[in-house]
Design a protein around this motif. Sequence first.
Motif, short mmCIF file in Angstrom:
data_model
loop_
_atom_site.label_atom_id
_atom_site.label_comp_id
_atom_site.label_asym_id
_atom_site.label_seq_id
_atom_site.Cartn_x
_atom_site.Cartn_y
_atom_site.Cartn_z
N LEU A 165 6.42 10.26 -3.24
CA LEU A 165 6.44 10.52 -4.83
C LEU A 165 7.29 11.71 -4.96
CD1 LEU A 165 2.92 9.31 -5.74
CD2 LEU A 165 4.90 8.08 -5.60
N ARG A 166 6.94 12.66 -4.33
CA ARG A 166 7.77 13.90 -4.75
C ARG A 166 9.09 13.70 -4.48
NH1 ARG A 166 6.48 19.17 -1.60
NH2 ARG A 166 7.67 20.10 -3.13
N THR A 167 9.46 13.04 -3.15
CA THR A 167 11.01 12.64 -3.16
C THR A 167 11.74 11.88 -4.16
OG1 THR A 167 10.58 12.92 -0.78
CG2 THR A 167 12.80 11.69 -1.46
N ILE A 168 10.88 10.93 -4.67
CA ILE A 168 11.55 10.11 -5.70
C ILE A 168 11.50 10.82 -6.87
CG2 ILE A 168 10.81 7.97 -7.10
CD1 ILE A 168 9.72 6.91 -4.85
N ARG A 169 10.29 11.54 -7.36
CA ARG A 169 10.52 12.46 -8.49
C ARG A 169 11.65 13.28 -8.64
NH1 ARG A 169 5.57 15.26 -11.22
NH2 ARG A 169 7.15 15.46 -12.61
N SER A 170 12.03 13.97 -7.39
CA SER A 170 13.14 14.99 -7.17
C SER A 170 14.52 14.05 -7.46
CB SER A 170 13.16 15.49 -5.97
OG SER A 170 13.50 14.79 -4.88
N GLN A 171 14.59 12.89 -7.19
CA GLN A 171 15.85 12.05 -7.06
C GLN A 171 16.02 11.22 -8.52
OE1 GLN A 171 15.30 9.64 -3.65
NE2 GLN A 171 15.98 11.29 -2.11
N THR A 172 14.66 11.27 -9.28
CA THR A 172 14.95 10.60 -10.64
C THR A 172 14.49 11.29 -11.57
OG1 THR A 172 12.75 9.53 -9.94
CG2 THR A 172 14.66 8.15 -9.49
N PRO A 173 15.52 12.41 -12.30
CA PRO A 173 14.86 13.22 -13.21
C PRO A 173 14.05 12.54 -14.23
CG PRO A 173 16.97 13.49 -12.77
CD PRO A 173 16.68 12.28 -12.01
N GLY A 174 13.23 13.21 -14.99
CA GLY A 174 12.43 12.55 -16.00
C GLY A 174 11.27 11.51 -15.67
N SER A 175 11.04 11.19 -14.32
CA SER A 175 10.11 10.49 -13.86
C SER A 175 8.87 11.33 -13.80
CB SER A 175 10.26 9.87 -12.48
OG SER A 175 10.67 10.99 -11.50
N ARG A 176 7.68 10.73 -14.09
CA ARG A 176 6.40 11.34 -14.07
C ARG A 176 5.22 10.33 -13.41
NH1 ARG A 176 3.38 8.93 -17.80
NH2 ARG A 176 4.20 7.66 -19.28
N LEU A 177 4.20 11.16 -12.76
CA LEU A 177 3.23 10.21 -12.28
C LEU A 177 2.67 9.57 -13.39
CD1 LEU A 177 1.40 12.93 -10.25
CD2 LEU A 177 2.83 10.98 -9.40
N ASP A 178 2.05 8.37 -13.14
CA ASP A 178 1.36 7.44 -14.05
C ASP A 178 0.43 6.78 -13.44
OD1 ASP A 178 0.82 5.65 -16.22
OD2 ASP A 178 2.33 4.36 -15.72
N LEU A 179 -0.84 7.56 -13.13
CA LEU A 179 -1.71 6.91 -12.33
C LEU A 179 -3.10 6.56 -13.04
CD1 LEU A 179 -1.44 9.60 -9.52
CD2 LEU A 179 -1.11 7.36 -9.29
N ASN A 180 -3.16 5.27 -13.22
CA ASN A 180 -4.59 4.91 -13.94
C ASN A 180 -4.93 3.66 -13.16
OD1 ASN A 180 -3.55 2.39 -15.43
ND2 ASN A 180 -1.97 4.11 -16.27
N GLN A 181 -6.20 3.10 -13.80
CA GLN A 181 -6.66 1.90 -12.74
C GLN A 181 -5.77 0.88 -12.73
OE1 GLN A 181 -10.79 1.81 -13.20
NE2 GLN A 181 -10.97 -0.66 -12.61
N SER A 182 -5.20 0.47 -13.86
CA SER A 182 -4.02 -0.74 -13.67
C SER A 182 -3.20 -0.58 -12.80
CB SER A 182 -3.53 -0.81 -15.04
OG SER A 182 -2.65 0.05 -15.53
N ASN A 183 -2.82 0.50 -12.09
CA ASN A 183 -1.61 0.75 -11.03
C ASN A 183 -2.37 0.83 -9.76
OD1 ASN A 183 0.31 1.17 -13.15
ND2 ASN A 183 0.02 3.13 -13.59
N PHE A 184 -3.28 0.13 -9.55
CA PHE A 184 -4.10 0.19 -8.33
C PHE A 184 -4.60 -1.10 -8.11
CE2 PHE A 184 -4.37 4.65 -9.29
CZ PHE A 184 -4.47 5.38 -7.78
N MET A 185 -4.36 -1.64 -6.75
CA MET A 185 -4.82 -3.06 -6.40
C MET A 185 -5.46 -3.05 -5.33
SD MET A 185 -2.19 -5.63 -8.20
CE MET A 185 -3.28 -6.74 -8.42
N LEU A 186 -5.76 -4.22 -4.77
CA LEU A 186 -6.56 -4.22 -3.35
C LEU A 186 -5.86 -5.36 -2.60
CD1 LEU A 186 -10.44 -4.44 -4.55
CD2 LEU A 186 -9.24 -2.44 -3.72
N ARG A 187 -5.98 -4.94 -1.34
CA ARG A 187 -5.28 -5.98 -0.18
C ARG A 187 -6.63 -6.16 0.68
NH1 ARG A 187 -2.08 -2.35 2.41
NH2 ARG A 187 -0.23 -3.09 1.18
N LYS A 188 -6.48 -7.42 0.88
CA LYS A 188 -7.75 -7.93 1.95
C LYS A 188 -7.30 -7.52 3.50
CE LYS A 188 -9.92 -11.75 -0.61
NZ LYS A 188 -10.14 -13.35 -0.49
#
Length: 202
Positions: A165-188
């Motif tokens: 995430l640090r690398t991507i943020r450094s390469q895409t100006p203006g991007s920000r962390l967006d962490l909430n429950q809807s951005n997490f899912m489960l894998r069996k």
Amino acid sequence: MDHPSLFRQLRQDSSLWKSLSAAKQCEEVGKWFAGRGWKTIGTGAFACVYRRAGEDQVIKVFPLGVGAGESTLAYLRSCRRGTNPMMPRVDGLTTVGRVGVAVMERLESTGGLLTVHAVAEDVGRYFRARSRNRRLNRDDLSEQAVRGEGRHFQVKDLSRLVSTLRTIRSQTPGSRLDLNQSNFMLRKTPQGKALVVTDPLA
């Protein structure tokens, strides 16, 4: 799924939408998939996810050049290259005009899993720690997340995710962390259900 063939067909038909805005092109791509039996199963601020009966993969469609489009594309490229179990498996990824299209594994909803909130906080905490060049260790994790470790995620994978995430943020100006429950899912998995971070940037 034969996604190379699917992508070729989509590119051939996309010439009809060249003059449209990214958002309108995204709508047309969605209609294109709907006409081939794909049903909408999820929508977010920028992306839509489609599934077709009998398929064990889903298709994610998102506009480029607006909102989180570029950071989403960068994250999905990292998912395709990497082997971090906290990131979704991406089998196919392409751009068609001003639209990104990804073929991804089908995941499950977290169903309100409490550990998700702790992990979201921990990713943010890890991200800030790395920004200050602090060493990351188990002591930085919340008590709830530590209890979930081994069942839902591993510390080393969380650390690798933050580096990505640090690398991507450094390469895409203006991007920000967006962490909430809807951005997490489960894998069996054979060991149980594991957390997957699907859309961590905006």
